[in-house]
Design a protein around this motif. Structure first.
Motif, short mmCIF file in Angstrom:
data_model
loop_
_atom_site.label_atom_id
_atom_site.label_comp_id
_atom_site.label_asym_id
_atom_site.label_seq_id
_atom_site.Cartn_x
_atom_site.Cartn_y
_atom_site.Cartn_z
N CYS A 209 74.30 -18.87 -12.62
CA CYS A 209 75.43 -17.92 -12.01
C CYS A 209 74.70 -16.66 -11.91
N GLU A 210 73.82 -16.04 -12.75
CA GLU A 210 73.52 -14.57 -12.71
C GLU A 210 72.10 -14.79 -11.97
N ALA A 211 71.41 -16.08 -11.84
CA ALA A 211 70.23 -16.03 -10.95
C ALA A 211 70.78 -16.41 -9.45
N LEU A 212 71.98 -16.72 -9.13
CA LEU A 212 72.49 -16.62 -7.86
C LEU A 212 72.95 -15.16 -7.57
N SER A 213 73.63 -14.41 -8.36
CA SER A 213 74.05 -13.22 -8.24
C SER A 213 72.94 -12.26 -7.90
N ARG A 214 71.77 -12.68 -8.63
CA ARG A 214 70.60 -11.65 -8.20
C ARG A 214 69.67 -11.90 -6.82
N GLU B 51 68.12 -14.64 -6.72
CA GLU B 51 66.72 -15.15 -7.06
C GLU B 51 66.83 -16.71 -6.99
N LEU B 52 67.91 -17.27 -6.55
CA LEU B 52 68.24 -18.74 -6.35
C LEU B 52 69.33 -18.78 -5.49
N ASP B 53 69.50 -19.74 -4.54
CA ASP B 53 70.45 -20.12 -3.42
C ASP B 53 71.37 -21.33 -3.97
N LEU B 54 72.25 -21.59 -3.72
CA LEU B 54 73.15 -22.55 -4.01
C LEU B 54 72.66 -23.84 -3.69
N PRO B 55 72.22 -24.18 -2.43
CA PRO B 55 71.70 -25.55 -2.26
C PRO B 55 70.67 -25.77 -3.00
N ALA B 56 69.75 -25.02 -3.48
CA ALA B 56 68.51 -25.12 -4.11
C ALA B 56 68.94 -25.67 -5.75
#
Length: 208
Positions: free
Chosen positions: A174-179, A181-186
């Motif tokens: 969740c933190e990586a998505l918020s920053r 750095e990561l998208d949800l499909p990936a």
């Protein structure tokens, strides 16, 4: 009620900041995007705000047409605050601020408070389509109303009915998505998010 402060500038951005530029105002909007909340619930989910400041901001927001206050019928008989249509229009503003502020998150500091539902808006902007999505984290559960045109954007706890999709993930993801750095499909493809459900959103995530 505090006197209305103004930048006294004939500019739409300045006028907007007259209404929502005070400290805590937009975070109160963030909390009320989940639907009606009692004062005590708002205070509990806004660590660091004093009771005086919270009460003052709520009065200002009611005066400015962003919120309303009403009494629940018995047996609740408590007062709740909720966003007006004008207040709900601030959702994309918060979404844009969240996107812009994502890189500022860095690593979580020991002094940082966290609530599971604070991840709701970052996840909401990562989802397409319409439907109910339940999110399960170690810190707690919440649900999202994806594509909703009115009413709450998210809610606390498990979904009130069978969701179109259920996501299970950890706080680190969740933190990586918020920053950003990561998208949800990936994250789904990489096995960092478990997706279940038969709705369109679940199918899109599994094939994205």
């Amino acid at each position: 009620m505090s006197p209305r402060r103004s930048y006294d500038q004939y500019c739409s951005a300045a006028r907007a900041l007259d209404a929502v530029g005070d400290r805590w105002t937009l975070l109160i909007v963030r909390e009320l995007l989940s639907g009606p909340r009692r004062y005590t619930d708002l205070h509990a989910d806004l660590p660091g705000v004093s009771t005086d400041v919270l009460a003052s901001r709520l009065k200002d927001m009611e005066r400015d047409g962003l919120t309303t206050r009403r009494r629940l019928p018995p047996p609740g008989a408590a007062y709740v605050y909720e966003l007006t249509d004008r207040g709900r229009e601030l959702l994309p503003v918060l979404q844009a601020l969240g996107t812009w502020g994502g890189p500022e998150l860095a690593e979580r500091r020991p002094t940082d408070a966290v609530r599971a539902h604070w991840f709701a808006l970052p996840l909401l902007r990562s989802l397409e389509g319409e439907g109910l999505v339940e999110v399960r984290l170690e810190e707690g559960d919440f649900h999202l109303y994806v594509g909703a045109q009115d009413g709450p954007a998210y809610g606390h706890g498990a979904a009130p009915r069978e969701p179109d999709a259920r996501l299970v993930l950890d706080a680190e993801t969740c933190e990586a998505l918020s920053r950003g750095e990561l998208d949800l499909p990936a994250a789904v493809r990489g096995g960092r998010v478990e997706v279940t459900g038969d709705g369109t959103i679940a199918k899109l995530l599994r094939t994205g």
